[in-house]
Design a protein around this motif. Sequence first.
Motif, PDB file in Angstrom:
ATOM      1  N   LEU A  67      37.881  29.357  31.695  1.00 59.04           N
ATOM      2  CA  LEU A  67      38.222  29.709  33.068  1.00 59.04           C
ATOM      3  C   LEU A  67      37.624  31.037  33.513  1.00 59.04           C
ATOM      4  CD1 LEU A  67      42.007  28.752  33.286  1.00 59.04           C
ATOM      5  CD2 LEU A  67      40.070  27.578  34.313  1.00 59.04           C
ATOM      6  N   GLY A  68      37.128  31.830  32.580  1.00 55.05           N
ATOM      7  CA  GLY A  68      36.615  33.156  32.918  1.00 55.05           C
ATOM      8  C   GLY A  68      35.603  33.100  34.044  1.00 55.05           C
ATOM      9  N   GLY A  69      35.863  33.850  35.112  1.00 57.04           N
ATOM     10  CA  GLY A  69      34.962  33.897  36.245  1.00 57.04           C
ATOM     11  C   GLY A  69      35.092  32.711  37.185  1.00 57.04           C
ATOM     12  N   ARG A  70      36.052  31.847  36.937  1.00 55.08           N
ATOM     13  CA  ARG A  70      36.261  30.663  37.789  1.00 55.08           C
ATOM     14  C   ARG A  70      37.585  30.779  38.534  1.00 55.08           C
ATOM     15  NH1 ARG A  70      34.326  25.855  33.760  1.00 55.08           N
ATOM     16  NH2 ARG A  70      32.145  26.465  33.754  1.00 55.08           N
ATOM     17  N   PRO A  71      37.723  29.999  39.605  1.00 50.73           N
ATOM     18  CA  PRO A  71      39.006  30.015  40.323  1.00 50.73           C
ATOM     19  C   PRO A  71      40.161  29.587  39.410  1.00 50.73           C
ATOM     20  CG  PRO A  71      37.321  28.921  41.632  1.00 50.73           C
ATOM     21  CD  PRO A  71      36.731  29.151  40.264  1.00 50.73           C
ATOM     22  N   ALA A  72      41.263  30.284  39.537  1.00 50.25           N
ATOM     23  CA  ALA A  72      42.454  29.939  38.758  1.00 50.25           C
ATOM     24  C   ALA A  72      43.006  28.609  39.257  1.00 50.25           C
ATOM     25  CB  ALA A  72      43.505  31.035  38.900  1.00 50.25           C
ATOM     26  N   PRO A  73      43.422  27.742  38.344  1.00 46.36           N
ATOM     27  CA  PRO A  73      44.055  26.490  38.782  1.00 46.36           C
ATOM     28  C   PRO A  73      45.329  26.779  39.579  1.00 46.36           C
ATOM     29  CG  PRO A  73      43.431  26.355  36.468  1.00 46.36           C
ATOM     30  CD  PRO A  73      43.255  27.788  36.886  1.00 46.36           C
ATOM     31  N   THR A 112      47.897  35.148  28.051  1.00 45.56           N
ATOM     32  CA  THR A 112      48.051  35.816  29.340  1.00 45.56           C
ATOM     33  C   THR A 112      46.757  35.700  30.130  1.00 45.56           C
ATOM     34  OG1 THR A 112      49.601  37.379  28.327  1.00 45.56           O
ATOM     35  CG2 THR A 112      48.651  38.002  30.456  1.00 45.56           C
ATOM     36  N   PHE A 113      46.893  35.352  31.403  1.00 43.59           N
ATOM     37  CA  PHE A 113      45.761  35.239  32.317  1.00 43.59           C
ATOM     38  C   PHE A 113      45.935  36.263  33.423  1.00 43.59           C
ATOM     39  CE2 PHE A 113      46.290  31.215  30.273  1.00 43.59           C
ATOM     40  CZ  PHE A 113      45.008  30.728  30.068  1.00 43.59           C
ATOM     41  N   ILE A 114      44.842  36.944  33.758  1.00 42.46           N
ATOM     42  CA  ILE A 114      44.874  37.887  34.868  1.00 42.46           C
ATOM     43  C   ILE A 114      43.963  37.330  35.953  1.00 42.46           C
ATOM     44  CG2 ILE A 114      44.392  40.242  35.622  1.00 42.46           C
ATOM     45  CD1 ILE A 114      45.143  41.103  32.743  1.00 42.46           C
ATOM     46  N   ILE A 115      44.541  37.211  37.142  1.00 44.12           N
ATOM     47  CA  ILE A 115      43.868  36.599  38.279  1.00 44.12           C
ATOM     48  C   ILE A 115      43.667  37.684  39.332  1.00 44.12           C
ATOM     49  CG2 ILE A 115      44.050  34.799  40.040  1.00 44.12           C
ATOM     50  CD1 ILE A 115      46.090  33.438  37.988  1.00 44.12           C
ATOM     51  N   ASP A 116      42.426  37.846  39.790  1.00 43.71           N
ATOM     52  CA  ASP A 116      42.142  38.915  40.744  1.00 43.71           C
ATOM     53  C   ASP A 116      42.463  38.498  42.177  1.00 43.71           C
ATOM     54  OD1 ASP A 116      39.994  37.373  41.662  1.00 43.71           O
ATOM     55  OD2 ASP A 116      38.449  38.734  40.909  1.00 43.71           O
ATOM     56  N   ARG A 117      42.179  39.387  43.104  1.00 44.70           N
ATOM     57  CA  ARG A 117      42.547  39.161  44.503  1.00 44.70           C
ATOM     58  C   ARG A 117      41.814  37.981  45.135  1.00 44.70           C
ATOM     59  NH1 ARG A 117      45.682  43.355  46.097  1.00 44.70           N
ATOM     60  NH2 ARG A 117      45.528  45.276  44.916  1.00 44.70           N
ATOM     61  N   SER A 118      40.688  37.587  44.565  1.00 40.31           N
ATOM     62  CA  SER A 118      39.951  36.437  45.107  1.00 40.31           C
ATOM     63  C   SER A 118      40.411  35.122  44.478  1.00 40.31           C
ATOM     64  CB  SER A 118      38.446  36.630  44.889  1.00 40.31           C
ATOM     65  OG  SER A 118      38.125  36.526  43.509  1.00 40.31           O
ATOM     66  N   GLY A 119      41.400  35.198  43.558  1.00 38.88           N
ATOM     67  CA  GLY A 119      41.899  33.995  42.907  1.00 38.88           C
ATOM     68  C   GLY A 119      41.101  33.584  41.693  1.00 38.88           C
ATOM     69  N   THR A 120      40.309  34.498  41.161  1.00 37.70           N
ATOM     70  CA  THR A 120      39.459  34.234  40.004  1.00 37.70           C
ATOM     71  C   THR A 120      40.117  34.740  38.728  1.00 37.70           C
ATOM     72  OG1 THR A 120      37.490  34.427  41.385  1.00 37.70           O
ATOM     73  CG2 THR A 120      37.167  34.691  39.019  1.00 37.70           C
ATOM     74  N   VAL A 121      40.035  33.954  37.657  1.00 35.03           N
ATOM     75  CA  VAL A 121      40.528  34.408  36.356  1.00 35.03           C
ATOM     76  C   VAL A 121      39.529  35.436  35.834  1.00 35.03           C
ATOM     77  CG1 VAL A 121      41.052  33.745  33.975  1.00 35.03           C
ATOM     78  CG2 VAL A 121      41.695  32.224  35.852  1.00 35.03           C
ATOM     79  N   VAL A 122      39.982  36.680  35.699  1.00 30.57           N
ATOM     80  CA  VAL A 122      39.095  37.747  35.235  1.00 30.57           C
ATOM     81  C   VAL A 122      39.339  38.116  33.777  1.00 30.57           C
ATOM     82  CG1 VAL A 122      38.653  38.716  37.518  1.00 30.57           C
ATOM     83  CG2 VAL A 122      40.612  39.554  36.182  1.00 30.57           C
ATOM     84  N   HIS A 123      40.465  37.638  33.212  1.00 29.85           N
ATOM     85  CA  HIS A 123      40.749  37.942  31.807  1.00 29.85           C
ATOM     86  C   HIS A 123      41.723  36.919  31.249  1.00 29.85           C
ATOM     87  CE1 HIS A 123      41.054  40.471  28.229  1.00 29.85           C
ATOM     88  NE2 HIS A 123      42.342  40.174  28.220  1.00 29.85           N
ATOM     89  N   LYS A 124      41.469  36.549  29.996  1.00 26.23           N
ATOM     90  CA  LYS A 124      42.405  35.702  29.253  1.00 26.23           C
ATOM     91  C   LYS A 124      42.646  36.387  27.923  1.00 26.23           C
ATOM     92  CE  LYS A 124      42.959  31.249  26.967  1.00 26.23           C
ATOM     93  NZ  LYS A 124      42.362  29.924  26.728  1.00 26.23           N
TER      94      LYS A 124
END
Length: 182
Positions: free
Chosen positions: A35-41, A144-156
């Motif tokens: 999911l890294g760099g992709r929209p969070a489900p 743990t998943f961190i989702i940024d303001r654009s809705g992208t998974v930036v860290h797992k």
Amino acid sequence: MNWRRAAVGAAVALPVIALLAYGMTQNPNERPSTLGGRPAPEFALPVMDAPADTARLWEHAGELVVLNFWASWCLECRREHGELSRAAEQYGPQGVNFYGVLYGDTPENGRAWIDEMGGQSYPSLLDAGSRTAIDYGLLGVPETFIIDRSGTVVHKQLGPISLAQLSAILDPLLAASAGATE
């Protein structure tokens, strides 16, 4: 005749041994997320202590979200629980939304565990059927998943996450958004 059995046994055993040997050289905590760099489900999950309430990812568009999958039977979840609660207390007022997602467990066990751990400063969600866990490609708990303001998974993060690790990820995301609004 015995040499044929030995040859067949070796032909079957050697690839299995090679695969196991390779696996022993890999660190599961360093496995990249698909999911890294992709929209969070997207998800819409009931809140454990208020099942009439539903948490929806799309309601946090433009906000940071920390999504932690956990279970009462998970020993490593005990290790990170206090850190996550402190992080939620620290970063919640800055607009970071924290959610726990109960995985492979019952709400009763989850509530008892939270009580035993001294409470939790963020809501836990129920993932009946583990659909959200599947969507996120969960390998185990804790994750743990961190989702940024654009809705992208930036860290797992596979395994327990600490306040220091969360700060190292969240502080730059908050600083970048503060700079964008100035």
